[in-house]
Motif scaffolding. Structure first.
Motif, short mmCIF file in Angstrom:
data_model
loop_
_atom_site.label_atom_id
_atom_site.label_comp_id
_atom_site.label_asym_id
_atom_site.label_seq_id
_atom_site.Cartn_x
_atom_site.Cartn_y
_atom_site.Cartn_z
N THR A 24 1.41 -1.20 -0.19
CA THR A 24 0.35 0.48 -0.22
C THR A 24 0.74 0.98 0.00
N VAL A 25 1.86 1.86 0.61
CA VAL A 25 3.04 1.79 0.39
C VAL A 25 3.66 2.71 -0.08
N ALA A 26 3.96 1.51 -0.89
CA ALA A 26 4.71 1.66 -2.88
C ALA A 26 3.26 1.77 -3.34
N ARG A 27 2.59 2.34 -3.29
CA ARG A 27 1.35 2.35 -4.00
C ARG A 27 0.67 3.74 -4.24
N MET A 28 1.14 4.29 -2.67
CA MET A 28 1.36 6.21 -2.28
C MET A 28 2.61 5.82 -2.95
N ILE A 29 3.78 5.52 -3.39
CA ILE A 29 4.61 6.05 -3.94
C ILE A 29 4.66 6.54 -5.11
N ARG A 30 4.63 5.90 -6.03
CA ARG A 30 4.08 5.43 -6.90
C ARG A 30 3.26 6.44 -6.73
N ARG A 31 1.90 6.89 -6.97
CA ARG A 31 0.92 7.53 -7.13
C ARG A 31 1.84 8.89 -7.01
N GLY A 32 2.85 10.01 -6.19
CA GLY A 32 3.09 10.68 -5.90
C GLY A 32 2.49 10.82 -4.38
N ASP A 33 2.07 10.42 -3.95
CA ASP A 33 1.89 10.73 -1.93
C ASP A 33 3.13 10.61 -1.15
N LEU A 34 3.35 10.28 -1.62
CA LEU A 34 4.75 9.88 -0.74
C LEU A 34 5.98 9.86 -1.58
N GLU A 35 6.47 11.27 -0.92
CA GLU A 35 8.05 10.98 -2.32
C GLU A 35 9.04 10.38 -1.65
N ALA A 36 9.91 9.25 -2.26
CA ALA A 36 10.92 8.36 -2.14
C ALA A 36 12.36 8.37 -2.54
N ILE A 37 12.90 7.49 -2.00
CA ILE A 37 14.54 7.47 -3.04
C ILE A 37 14.86 6.19 -2.67
N LYS A 38 15.87 5.45 -3.54
CA LYS A 38 16.44 4.66 -3.31
C LYS A 38 17.92 4.63 -3.11
N SER A 39 18.27 4.11 -2.09
CA SER A 39 19.74 4.48 -1.64
C SER A 39 20.50 3.70 -1.33
#
Length: 68
Positions: A24-39
């Motif tokens: 669910t959180v991964a989907r939120m990232i894809r939608r743009g609800d959360l900004e993420a980076i890959k370390s």
């Protein structure tokens, strides 16, 4: 000693704080609800969520609940 403020939160911590499943959180990232980076600290990469976007998302959710 000054406390060090983290700019990013690890994915498992965000899942725990939101009470949401990893997918669910991964989907939120894809939608743009959360900004993420890959370390690049591990071979597969570790997903880190911007603390600012996490805080913004929580404020938005809180204001939507009040408006309902």
């Amino acid at each position: 000693m000054a406390s060090k403020t983290r700019k990013y939160l690890p994915l498992p911590e965000v899942c725990r704080r939101l009470g949401r499943h990893r997918s669910t959180v991964a989907r939120m990232i894809r939608r743009g609800d959360l900004e993420a980076i890959k370390s690049k600290t591990s071979p597969q990469g570790r997903v880190l969520i911007s603390k600012d976007s996490f805080d913004r998302y929580q404020r938005l959710q809180a204001s939507e609940q009040v408006a309902s």
